[in-house]
Motif scaffolding. Structure first.
Motif, short mmCIF file in Angstrom:
data_model
loop_
_atom_site.label_atom_id
_atom_site.label_comp_id
_atom_site.label_asym_id
_atom_site.label_seq_id
_atom_site.Cartn_x
_atom_site.Cartn_y
_atom_site.Cartn_z
N GLU A 56 0.80 -1.68 0.14
CA GLU A 56 0.03 -0.21 0.35
C GLU A 56 0.76 1.08 -0.24
N HIS B 33 -7.39 7.39 -7.28
CA HIS B 33 -7.25 7.07 -6.18
C HIS B 33 -8.78 7.42 -4.85
N SER C 247 -7.28 3.63 -2.33
CA SER C 247 -7.17 2.29 -2.60
C SER C 247 -7.99 1.68 -3.99
N LEU C 248 -9.41 1.60 -3.50
CA LEU C 248 -10.44 0.81 -4.05
C LEU C 248 -10.16 0.82 -5.68
N TYR D 249 -7.43 -1.31 -6.76
CA TYR D 249 -7.26 -3.08 -6.91
C TYR D 249 -8.68 -3.30 -7.42
N GLY E 30 -13.89 6.64 -7.66
CA GLY E 30 -13.17 6.57 -6.56
C GLY E 30 -13.56 7.97 -5.03
N ASP F 250 -13.54 4.93 0.02
CA ASP F 250 -13.06 3.66 -0.58
C ASP F 250 -14.77 3.12 0.25
N LYS G 255 -11.71 -3.37 0.90
CA LYS G 255 -11.61 -2.63 0.76
C LYS G 255 -9.54 -3.21 -0.58
N HIS G 256 -9.21 -3.89 0.77
CA HIS G 256 -7.71 -4.61 -0.21
C HIS G 256 -8.26 -5.62 -0.63
N TYR H 224 -15.64 -7.82 -4.29
CA TYR H 224 -16.72 -6.41 -4.95
C TYR H 224 -17.41 -6.44 -5.99
N ASP I 96 -0.99 -0.44 -5.34
CA ASP I 96 -1.74 -0.60 -5.05
C ASP I 96 -1.82 1.11 -6.30
#
Length: 282
Positions: free
Chosen positions: A15, A51, A53-54, A57, A69, A72, A123-124, A129, A217
């Motif tokens: 991360e 941006h 994170s999500l 991924y 974005g 998250d 979220k990681h 999802y 990420d």
């Protein structure tokens, strides 16, 4: 079928660190830099450009960020998730390819909510999802990381690993989700990788043609760095030469294209024209 000579793909996503913060920092990331010296590095590899994170991924696993974005979200967020988009997890399910995603701190399989006590954040763990993952054999394909060591002998073709929010270098963060101790968190990730990557490299499946992708990420753009350039470290007994580097313009979408090509899957339309990273292998 799988491309000849390849056995299993392991992927570790860390991360919130810029390319320049990792590559060459042998003080804070000695292990990761030893992998760079002995294996492969994509020197011009970018996150999704979105941006936090999500979306990055989701881009890695579906070739698109799936939303704009800003923040998250959790995997069951009305109006957003789960997404009906196709993804490499579903592609593997349909093709009968044995795969698993492992999240450190997940505790119960297919957990869709944060767990502060174990530093787990869905979220990681991007597969959670997607509708076709949640409604599929989710509790078999998305499990706690404690299953990983024993699974190294179980002939999974694809193993995705999400360390917890401390080990992946995410924490500590401020109210805006920005890492406030980038050096300390990088040191933590480096130590974690030294232990866990070592386990993979000791396995027969790795020794017989495995590949390990280690990336981040997204970047943070600290100290004038690019906010989108991250390291992509490629570890494999099949590496073309020790310390092989490529300046080809790659991205998270290239990663997905590479995974699909190795596994013999038809590429998702989102990455149909992306360059793969097979130049790293002999």
């Amino acid at each position: 079928g799988v491309l000849p000579g390849f056995t299993t793909i392991s992927t570790i996503v860390l991360e919130n660190h810029d390319y320049a913060e990792v590559v060459g920092d042998t003080t804070d990331a000695p292990y990761l830099n030893s992998l760079i010296a002995n294996y492969g590095l994509a020197t011009n590899y970018m996150d999704s450009g979105t941006h936090p994170s999500l979306p990055n991924y989701l881009d890695m696993m579906s070739g698109a960020t799936q939303y704009a974005g800003f923040v998250d979200l959790e995997p069951q967020t009305t109006g957003f998730f789960p997404s009906s988009a196709d993804n490499v997890g579903n592609q593997m399910q349909v093709a009968g390819i044995k795969w698993r995603a492992y999240a450190e701190g997940m505790a119960s399989a297919c957990a869709l909510t944060d767990n502060a006590a174990t530093n787990y954040g869905p979220k990681h763990e991007p597969f959670l999802y997607f509708t076709n993952i949640q409604s599929g054999p989710c509790a078999d394909t998305n499990v706690d990381y404690s299953n990983f060591a024993s699974d190294l002998t179980a002939n999974y073709r694809f193993m995705y690993i999400a360390p917890n929010l401390v080990d992946d270098g995410h924490n500590p963060v401020d109210a805006f989700g920005t890492a406030t101790d980038p050096v300390g968190s990088l040191t933590t990730s480096d130590s974690w990788c030294k232990t866990e990557v070592g386990k993979i490299m000791a396995s027969d499946s790795y020794k017989n043609g495995g590949v390990i992708f280690i990336t981040w990420d997204e970047a943070e753009g600290r100290n004038g760095d690019s906010k989108d350039q991250v390291p992509m470290i490629i570890v494999s007994p099949k590496i073309k030469s020790a310390g092989f580097k490529s300046a080809t313009a790659y991205s998270h979408m290239s990663y997905l294209a590479t995974v699909e090509d190795i596994l013999g899957l038809t590429r998702l339309a989102t990455v149909a024209s992306e360059p793969n990273m097979l130049e790293f292998f002999k």
